[in-house]
Structures are given as structure tokens and as C-alpha cells.
Design an enzyme around this catalytic site. Structure first.
Site, mmCIF file in Angstrom:
data_model
loop_
_atom_site.group_PDB
_atom_site.id
_atom_site.type_symbol
_atom_site.label_atom_id
_atom_site.label_comp_id
_atom_site.label_asym_id
_atom_site.label_seq_id
_atom_site.Cartn_x
_atom_site.Cartn_y
_atom_site.Cartn_z
ATOM 1 N N VAL A 48 45.100 61.644 4.118
ATOM 2 C CA VAL A 48 45.217 61.977 5.683
ATOM 3 C C VAL A 48 46.193 62.116 5.855
ATOM 4 O O VAL A 48 46.377 63.698 6.616
ATOM 5 C CB VAL A 48 45.000 60.418 6.324
ATOM 6 C CG1 VAL A 48 45.073 60.663 7.549
ATOM 7 C CG2 VAL A 48 43.790 59.616 6.110
ATOM 8 N N CYS A 49 47.656 62.263 5.357
ATOM 9 C CA CYS A 49 48.783 62.301 5.772
ATOM 10 C C CYS A 49 48.773 64.222 5.409
ATOM 11 O O CYS A 49 49.050 64.894 5.713
ATOM 12 C CB CYS A 49 49.963 61.937 4.997
ATOM 13 S SG CYS A 49 50.745 60.522 6.032
ATOM 14 N N THR A 50 48.040 64.606 3.948
ATOM 15 C CA THR A 50 47.621 65.545 3.240
ATOM 16 C C THR A 50 46.814 66.803 4.323
ATOM 17 O O THR A 50 47.376 68.057 4.591
ATOM 18 C CB THR A 50 47.354 65.671 2.098
ATOM 19 O OG1 THR A 50 48.808 64.512 0.844
ATOM 20 C CG2 THR A 50 47.358 66.791 0.944
ATOM 21 N N MET A 53 48.816 67.759 7.579
ATOM 22 C CA MET A 53 50.043 68.461 7.118
ATOM 23 C C MET A 53 49.507 70.065 7.106
ATOM 24 O O MET A 53 49.763 70.923 7.481
ATOM 25 C CB MET A 53 50.999 67.964 6.713
ATOM 26 C CG MET A 53 51.689 66.596 6.941
ATOM 27 S SD MET A 53 52.837 66.841 9.026
ATOM 28 C CE MET A 53 52.169 65.627 10.140
#
Length: 159
Positions: A48-50, A53
């Protein structure tokens, strides 16, 4: 609960790893010049973070066009953040809050994420040129993304 709209944004100086070495990222360097979109995310190298960003990187010109600097903060080391940014072609300024002081100052600490330890929650703030929080959101779970439409609406009002 994340700090509220109308609050003075806690200033910070964090480390970022760039090609030329470690560099300071200081929130107040934007004061008087540009607005800041401050994003907190749990951990580099997670799905999810990837996705978040990479999406922000793809749309970075929209934020630049609204006179906004984007800074993303996690509890990862600056070296981990740099390796992740290179692997995923992330073009956002990443800042390391390894000691969790800034995460705590913005009141977005997420305790025991997946049993691995305390991280930053997923959160977003818009801080105006005067250093005042104009938008504040902590997502209900780390798997949910902030409302980027609301963030852009807030920025549009600050031009």
C-alpha cells in the site's frame, strides 16, 4: 488522533538520503515560500505504501503547480528509504523519523503494526506557508489511503 486543523505545525529536521549523501529535511524551510503536503506512511517496501508513493510521484507536477512541496515521513532509516525509492522510482522527498519523535508530535503513532512494532500511521496534512495546519487526516486503517481530492481542494484554496 492527528493534530487538528488550525494548529501550528510542529517543525522538524529529519534526515533524507540522496545521491550526494545524507541531507536535512526541515519543514520550516517552506514557511513563507510554499505550502507543504506532509504524508506519514507506515513502512517502505510494503504494497500500500509503494502504491501511494508511486501514485504521488506520478502526479507530483500537480502539487508543484499548486505551490506545494510534498514530504513523506516514515520510521524507516534513510538508507532503507533510498533503496526503496530507487527500486520503485519514487520521486518524493522521503524523510526518516527513525526515533518516532515527529510521528508522536503529529500524534499519528500506530502501535504494533502487524506485530512488528510501532510505526507511523497513514496520515496526511496540508500546512500553509505560515506553518498552520489547513488539512488533517489519519486514515482508519493503514490499508486505506488519504483523501487526495480533499488535499488538492485545500491546496487550491491556499494559492
Amino acid at each position: 488522533m492527528a493534530i487538528s486543523v488550525g494548529s501550528k505545525a510542529p517543525d522538524f529536521t529529519l534526515k533524507s538520503k540522496t545521491a550526494s549523501g545524507l541531507a536535512d529535511v526541515k519543514l520550516s524551510e517552506n514557511f513563507g515560500k510554499k505550502n507543504t503536503v506532509l504524508l506519514f506512511f507506515p513502512l517502505a517496501f510494503t504494497s500500500v505504501c509503494t502504491a501511494e508513493m508511486c501514485d504521488i510521484t506520478a502526479g507530483l507536477s500537480a502539487y508543484n503547480g499548486m505551490n506545494a512541496d510534498v514530504i513523506a515521513v516514515s520510521v524507516d532509516s534513510p538508507f532503507t528509504q533510498e533503496a526503496w525509492a530507487q527500486k520503485e522510482k519514487i520521486g518524493i522527498k522521503l524523510a526518516s523519523d527513525l526515533n518516532k519523535e515527529v510521528t508522536k508530535a503529529y500524534d499519528v503513532l500506530f502501535p504494533m503494526l502487524a506485530g512488528v512494532g510501532d510505526t507511523s500511521a497513514r496520515a496526511a496534512f496540508v500546512i500553509d506557508k505560515g506553518g498552520v495546519v489547513q488539512y488533517s487526516e489519519q486514515t482508519p486503517t493503514p490499508k486505506e489511503l488519504p483523501n487526495f481530492n480533499a488535499i488538492k481542494e485545500t491546496l487550491a484554496k491556499l494559492k
